[in-house]
Design an enzyme around this catalytic site. Structure first.
Site, PDB file in Angstrom:
ATOM      1  N   MET A  17      21.121  33.719  57.711  1.00 53.73           N
ATOM      2  CA  MET A  17      20.011  34.330  57.143  1.00 53.73           C
ATOM      3  C   MET A  17      19.008  33.179  57.188  1.00 53.73           C
ATOM      4  O   MET A  17      18.649  31.417  57.118  1.00 53.73           O
ATOM      5  CB  MET A  17      19.759  33.512  55.234  1.00 53.73           C
ATOM      6  CG  MET A  17      21.278  34.787  54.842  1.00 53.73           C
ATOM      7  SD  MET A  17      21.402  33.967  52.726  1.00 53.73           S
ATOM      8  CE  MET A  17      22.083  33.385  52.829  1.00 53.73           C
ATOM      9  N   GLN A  69      25.122  33.224  65.810  1.00 46.18           N
ATOM     10  CA  GLN A  69      25.073  35.035  65.447  1.00 46.18           C
ATOM     11  C   GLN A  69      23.601  33.677  66.513  1.00 46.18           C
ATOM     12  O   GLN A  69      23.029  33.538  66.276  1.00 46.18           O
ATOM     13  CB  GLN A  69      24.504  34.992  64.329  1.00 46.18           C
ATOM     14  CG  GLN A  69      24.138  36.220  64.811  1.00 46.18           C
ATOM     15  CD  GLN A  69      23.204  36.781  63.472  1.00 46.18           C
ATOM     16  OE1 GLN A  69      22.323  36.909  62.654  1.00 46.18           O
ATOM     17  NE2 GLN A  69      24.064  38.243  62.608  1.00 46.18           N
ATOM     18  N   CYS A  99      19.230  42.805  61.805  1.00 46.22           N
ATOM     19  CA  CYS A  99      17.775  42.080  61.367  1.00 46.22           C
ATOM     20  C   CYS A  99      16.550  42.875  62.132  1.00 46.22           C
ATOM     21  O   CYS A  99      16.215  43.855  63.118  1.00 46.22           O
ATOM     22  CB  CYS A  99      17.567  41.220  62.194  1.00 46.22           C
ATOM     23  SG  CYS A  99      15.913  39.771  61.748  1.00 46.22           S
ATOM     24  N   LYS A 138      27.789  42.311  63.592  1.00 48.58           N
ATOM     25  CA  LYS A 138      27.342  42.509  62.454  1.00 48.58           C
ATOM     26  C   LYS A 138      25.825  43.457  62.670  1.00 48.58           C
ATOM     27  O   LYS A 138      24.848  43.547  63.669  1.00 48.58           O
ATOM     28  CB  LYS A 138      26.372  40.965  62.042  1.00 48.58           C
ATOM     29  CG  LYS A 138      25.684  41.384  60.416  1.00 48.58           C
ATOM     30  CD  LYS A 138      24.957  40.183  59.834  1.00 48.58           C
ATOM     31  CE  LYS A 138      25.177  40.724  58.105  1.00 48.58           C
ATOM     32  NZ  LYS A 138      23.765  40.797  57.917  1.00 48.58           N
ATOM     33  N   GLY A 211      26.005  43.530  51.823  1.00 43.66           N
ATOM     34  CA  GLY A 211      24.613  44.047  51.033  1.00 43.66           C
ATOM     35  C   GLY A 211      24.288  43.864  50.287  1.00 43.66           C
ATOM     36  O   GLY A 211      25.688  44.609  49.308  1.00 43.66           O
ATOM     37  N   GLY A 212      24.309  43.633  48.557  1.00 45.21           N
ATOM     38  CA  GLY A 212      23.982  43.612  47.219  1.00 45.21           C
ATOM     39  C   GLY A 212      25.311  42.795  46.911  1.00 45.21           C
ATOM     40  O   GLY A 212      25.017  42.975  45.123  1.00 45.21           O
ATOM     41  N   GLY A 233      25.195  37.338  51.060  1.00 44.68           N
ATOM     42  CA  GLY A 233      23.562  36.783  51.827  1.00 44.68           C
ATOM     43  C   GLY A 233      23.007  35.977  50.498  1.00 44.68           C
ATOM     44  O   GLY A 233      23.652  34.757  50.328  1.00 44.68           O
ATOM     45  N   ARG A 234      22.599  36.536  49.866  1.00 47.35           N
ATOM     46  CA  ARG A 234      21.308  35.746  48.863  1.00 47.35           C
ATOM     47  C   ARG A 234      21.402  34.726  48.005  1.00 47.35           C
ATOM     48  O   ARG A 234      21.805  33.686  47.443  1.00 47.35           O
ATOM     49  CB  ARG A 234      20.309  36.450  48.699  1.00 47.35           C
ATOM     50  CG  ARG A 234      19.054  36.429  49.393  1.00 47.35           C
ATOM     51  CD  ARG A 234      17.909  37.818  49.552  1.00 47.35           C
ATOM     52  NE  ARG A 234      18.876  39.095  49.111  1.00 47.35           N
ATOM     53  CZ  ARG A 234      18.170  39.671  49.355  1.00 47.35           C
ATOM     54  NH1 ARG A 234      17.443  39.971  48.424  1.00 47.35           N
ATOM     55  NH2 ARG A 234      18.851  40.919  48.546  1.00 47.35           N
TER      56      ARG A 234
END
Length: 336
Positions: A17, A69, A99, A138, A211-212, A233-234
């Site tokens: 990220m 990455q 991205c 990715k 994702g999610g 992720g977040r």
């Protein structure tokens, strides 16, 4: 082929990220999980090869297993960058094909590469030729008006033919026209079923889903469904203790649970060393704000660090002061 540390740890990983997963963030996350695979922010191959920005490869030995990455689309340049990453000690080199930002589109890399699977395959071959660590990808399920049911299997076929053995699929399309990078993280619908079907089509390909995913419970269910790995992720950034503190036991089958207090105690010597080398406290503590998310006293913890860490002379004592907002309430709760 024997598994290396990164492949074993890809069962649960923390997503790369931008502006977040720098070396201080990764060191913090490692204090919560000794097993999860950590990723750098995306580093562009031109920055390393043409710009000489090898300082972007700096990392602490305790971060391992850790993956680099890379962003780029020139096979020769990516090979040079991959070699620099492997020589720096990274356990994996990952190519960014997901991205959606304007900057990566103008440089013909990131999600735009979903349109050029043969170029991606050429890049992977060039990178694999010069390094001994895994070279992974990715990606998204597609971009813009592409049909993911057609595009994704073809993309995976080409990277598998190029020798790629592990891929992380962000289960959303990227809309390069009309959506901002931030909107691309939320608005395109998730398609977990498509990713699951890809596992059926490519049973020997290690597939992680991204994702999610917001909780460790969700990660466990996705693994139980037959996927090889889950990338968070977040949620891993904003609630790192909730995601990573139980990961070694629940995802990898062994290891102690770790608390926010455990992480703070482990970070204090690291903070001392960083300050002694001329660093600033907020460069580390900005990543620590979510350690106690959802716990009584979390607001006081965040406020103390946010207000004080940028002040001249701020040091470990501020962190110890901040954690009292949590520990005092925890002691009160025990007494009651």
């Amino acid at each position: 082929m024997p598994l290396n540390a990164a492949t074993e740890s890809a069962r649960l990983s923390v997503a790369p990220m931008m502006d977040w997963t720098d070396r201080h963030c990764r060191y913090l996350h490692r204090q919560l999980s000794g097993r999860a695979l950590l990723y750098t922010e995306m580093v562009t191959a031109p920055a390393l090869v043409r710009g000489g920005a090898v300082h972007l490869l700096d990392h602490h030995p305790d971060e391992h297993p850790v993956a680099l990455q890379l962003g780029g689309s020139d096979p020769r340049e990516l090979a040079q960058a991959a070699r620099l990453g492997a020589d720096a000690g990274y356990d994996e080199i990952n190519l960014n094909c997901g991205c959606p930002s304007d900057r990566v589109q103008s440089g013909t890399f990131g999600a735009v590469l979903m349109r050029q699977p043969s170029l991606v395959a050429t890049c992977l071959r060039a990178m694999r030729d010069v390094v001994d660590v895994p070279v992974t990808v990715k990606c998204r399920i597609g971009v813009d008006d592409q049909d993911p049911e057609i595009v994704l299997p073809e993309f995976l076929s080409q990277i598998v033919a190029a020798g790629c053995e592990r891929v992380t699929i962000h289960a959303r399309k990227a809309w390069l026209k009309g959506l901002s990078p931030k909107e691309n993280r939320d608005i395109p619908p998730l398609d977990y079923d498509l990713v699951m079907r890809m596992k059926g089509l490519f049973p020997n390909l290690h597939i992680s889903i991204n994702g999610g995913v917001e909780t460790i419970d969700e990660a466990e269910k996705l693994l139980e469904s037959g996927l090889d790995g889950v990338m968070v992720g977040r949620a891993a950034y904003h609630q790192p203790t909730d995601i990573l503190g139980q990961a070694d036991r629940r995802i990898f089958g062994n290891g102690p649970d770790r608390t926010g207090e455990d992480a703070v105690a482990a970070m204090l010597p690291y903070i001392e060393a960083h300050l002694s080398a001329g660093g600033r406290l907020h460069q580390i503590t900005r990543h620590m704000l979510g350690l106690f998310a959802g716990r009584p006293g979390a607001r006081g913890w965040r406020r103390t660090l946010s207000e004080g860490a940028t002040r001249p002379g701020a040091g470990p004592d501020l962190v110890e002061q901040a954690v009292t907002h949590v520990s005092a309430l925890a002691e009160t709760a025990k007494a009651v």
